[in-house]
Design a protein around this motif. Structure first.
Motif, PDB file in Angstrom:
ATOM      1  N   ALA A 129       0.813  -1.217   0.000  1.00 40.73           N
ATOM      2  CA  ALA A 129       0.000   0.000   0.000  1.00 40.73           C
ATOM      3  C   ALA A 129       0.847   1.267   0.000  1.00 40.73           C
ATOM      4  O   ALA A 129       0.324   2.360  -0.237  1.00 40.73           O
ATOM      5  N   GLY A 130       2.166   1.146   0.276  1.00 37.86           N
ATOM      6  CA  GLY A 130       3.043   2.315   0.223  1.00 37.86           C
ATOM      7  C   GLY A 130       3.712   2.675   1.519  1.00 37.86           C
ATOM      8  O   GLY A 130       4.527   3.610   1.554  1.00 37.86           O
ATOM      9  N   PHE A 131       3.401   1.976   2.615  1.00 35.11           N
ATOM     10  CA  PHE A 131       4.058   2.287   3.881  1.00 35.11           C
ATOM     11  C   PHE A 131       5.508   1.803   3.832  1.00 35.11           C
ATOM     12  O   PHE A 131       5.814   0.757   3.257  1.00 35.11           O
ATOM     13  N   ALA A 132       6.386   2.574   4.475  1.00 31.03           N
ATOM     14  CA  ALA A 132       7.806   2.238   4.451  1.00 31.03           C
ATOM     15  C   ALA A 132       8.227   1.401   5.645  1.00 31.03           C
ATOM     16  O   ALA A 132       9.299   0.804   5.629  1.00 31.03           O
ATOM     17  N   SER A 133       7.414   1.355   6.689  1.00 32.69           N
ATOM     18  CA  SER A 133       7.783   0.589   7.876  1.00 32.69           C
ATOM     19  C   SER A 133       6.537   0.114   8.605  1.00 32.69           C
ATOM     20  O   SER A 133       5.448   0.675   8.458  1.00 32.69           O
ATOM     21  N   LYS A 134       6.721  -0.923   9.413  1.00 30.17           N
ATOM     22  CA  LYS A 134       5.615  -1.464  10.190  1.00 30.17           C
ATOM     23  C   LYS A 134       5.145  -0.466  11.234  1.00 30.17           C
ATOM     24  O   LYS A 134       3.946  -0.339  11.493  1.00 30.17           O
ATOM     25  N   ALA A 135       6.104   0.251  11.835  1.00 24.79           N
ATOM     26  CA  ALA A 135       5.752   1.197  12.892  1.00 24.79           C
ATOM     27  C   ALA A 135       4.860   2.313  12.364  1.00 24.79           C
ATOM     28  O   ALA A 135       3.849   2.669  12.991  1.00 24.79           O
ATOM     29  N   SER A 136       5.221   2.886  11.215  1.00 22.34           N
ATOM     30  CA  SER A 136       4.416   3.979  10.668  1.00 22.34           C
ATOM     31  C   SER A 136       3.042   3.473  10.228  1.00 22.34           C
ATOM     32  O   SER A 136       2.031   4.171  10.384  1.00 22.34           O
ATOM     33  N   PHE A 137       2.987   2.236   9.703  1.00 20.72           N
ATOM     34  CA  PHE A 137       1.698   1.663   9.318  1.00 20.72           C
ATOM     35  C   PHE A 137       0.797   1.454  10.526  1.00 20.72           C
ATOM     36  O   PHE A 137      -0.383   1.825  10.512  1.00 20.72           O
ATOM     37  N   ASN A 138       1.330   0.838  11.568  1.00 25.27           N
ATOM     38  CA  ASN A 138       0.520   0.586  12.758  1.00 25.27           C
ATOM     39  C   ASN A 138      -0.030   1.873  13.352  1.00 25.27           C
ATOM     40  O   ASN A 138      -1.191   1.944  13.770  1.00 25.27           O
ATOM     41  N   ARG A 139       0.821   2.915  13.383  1.00 22.14           N
ATOM     42  CA  ARG A 139       0.388   4.194  13.952  1.00 22.14           C
ATOM     43  C   ARG A 139      -0.729   4.807  13.106  1.00 22.14           C
ATOM     44  O   ARG A 139      -1.737   5.276  13.628  1.00 22.14           O
ATOM     45  N   ALA A 140      -0.566   4.786  11.790  1.00 25.16           N
ATOM     46  CA  ALA A 140      -1.571   5.368  10.901  1.00 25.16           C
ATOM     47  C   ALA A 140      -2.861   4.553  10.906  1.00 25.16           C
ATOM     48  O   ALA A 140      -3.963   5.112  10.886  1.00 25.16           O
TER      49      ALA A 140
END
Length: 390
Positions: free
Chosen positions: A338-349
């Motif tokens: 989907a375009g996320f660069a990391s797991k952390a940023s995805f989980n937060r969003a």
């Protein structure tokens, strides 16, 4: 008197053996060169701060008394260099009047050099005077220096992050949250350090009584150096480029920014442009055939979202669609697609978008399908009814 390398010296020496190669790696990095070289210099200074304890526990000072005032520990350089690193990381420049900011640390270093060069009988007498008079002054100067430089560093990071959300799609990727943690750790650590030195001046704690403090300094140095090396090659956008957004011309026909924002959101979603992990406001504006000023206004005024929230919302929507379609791939794979660069940023969003973790959402989808309906969730494009679901 022989040298004794006990556990205290061994622990500090182990930290040194890790920090020195990291310094060399940072100094030779080709990307973010100014920031990385500043961090390399800071790492060397931090090694110097605990070096007197490393060699002291091993018996160097007892065997060679002339090592008194060995000019290696210059803690007053640390606050300025940490500020330089923050500033260089987000602007690729050193702060204005940076040479002036080095004066306290250089003065401390000069004091040590002059004291170190004194003849031994005079050095012994001077050491007693310096401990009683100079050490408290340097400790208070350290507290003040950290207060000034850390406050400036925090303001710089806040300004940078405020600009990030309006320009890049994954602001968490460049938000340098680890750096905020390091600043907080060092601010607390050095406040404790200066306080303990004043306490030691009033009521001596003894050499071994301060060991825990220098282990903390070594640990903080390791954290900062390792995290800095991990992010050494990240393409941090400069603050000047983030803030270089042209103003919308005053003349021209009035626009319905809500409708314009909905139309551009629809185009962005259907084209899948949010799946590009490096998408930024300038790139999307070019793809939409507009400029960054109009796009920013359509998002901010029309949709009530900054650029990062908008892009990450569309990315979360893409992941949600896959989960609702019973895609059995792991969530991280869906997030990267989907375009996320990391797991952390995805989980937060994803949590900000849905109020749930991805695994919780997948569970709710499965339960809802068993009852013949999808669960009611907050959707990133809930305010954009014109975007089709297919």
């Amino acid at each position: 008197m022989g040298l004794v390398f006990g556990w205290r010296s061994a622990m500090l020496l182990s930290a040194t053996f890790v920090l020195l190669p990291l310094s060399a790696a940072l100094a030779s990095s080709l990307r973010n060169r100014l920031a990385n070289r500043t961090l390399a210099a800071l790492t060397i200074v931090l090694i110097g701060v605990f070096t007197p304890w490393l060699i002291g526990f091993a018996g160097f000072y007892d065997r060679w008394r002339w090592l008194t005032f060995l000019p290696v520990a210059v803690p007053l350089l640390v606050p300025a260099l940490l500020r330089f690193y923050v500033h260089a990381l987000v602007t690729d420049t050193l702060p204005p009047r940076w040479r002036f900011m080095l004066v306290p640390g250089l003065a401390e270093f000069a004091f040590q050099v002059v004291s170190f060069c004194l003849p031994m009988p005079l050095k012994d007498r001077w050491a007693d005077i310096a401990f009683s008079v100079v050490t408290p002054i340097l400790s208070l100067a350290l507290i003040g220096s950290f207060g000034v430089h850390m406050a400036a560093s925090v303001r710089q990071l806040r300004r940078y992050r405020a600009a990030l959300v309006n320009v890049v799609g994954d602001d968490a990727r460049f938000a340098a949250r680890w750096l905020s943690a390091a600043i907080a750790a060092f601010a607390i650590l050095w406040s404790i350090w200066a306080t303990v030195l004043i306490w030691d001046w009033l009521d001596p704690l003894g050499y071994t009584g301060l060991m825990w403090l220098y282990l903390m300094i070594a640990s903080a140095a390791l954290f900062l150096a390792i995290e800095g090396w991990r992010h050494a090659n990240a393409p941090f956008p400069s603050l000047s480029s983030l803030e270089r957004v042209p103003a919308v011309p005053a003349k021209g026909p009035a626009r319905d920014w809500s409708r314009q924002g909905a139309d551009w959101a629809k185009q962005t979603r259907l084209a899948g442009w949010a799946s590009d992990p490096d998408i930024d406001v300038a790139t999307l504006a070019r793809l939409l055939g507009t400029n960054t000023a109009y796009l920013s206004r359509a998002l901010n005024e029309g949709l009530g979202q900054n650029f990062s929230t908008f892009i990450n919302g569309l990315r979360c929507r893409a992941v949600m669609d896959r989960l609702e379609a019973s895609d059995d791939r792991d969530v991280l794979t869906l997030a990267l697609d989907a375009g996320f660069a990391s797991k952390a940023s995805f989980n937060r969003a994803f949590r900000a978008t849905t109020g749930m973790t991805p695994s919780q959402y997948r569970t709710h989808v499965a339960e809802a399908k068993n009852h013949g309906a999808l669960p009611e969730m907050r959707r990133p494009d809930a305010s954009l009814p014109s975007i089709p679901e297919t």
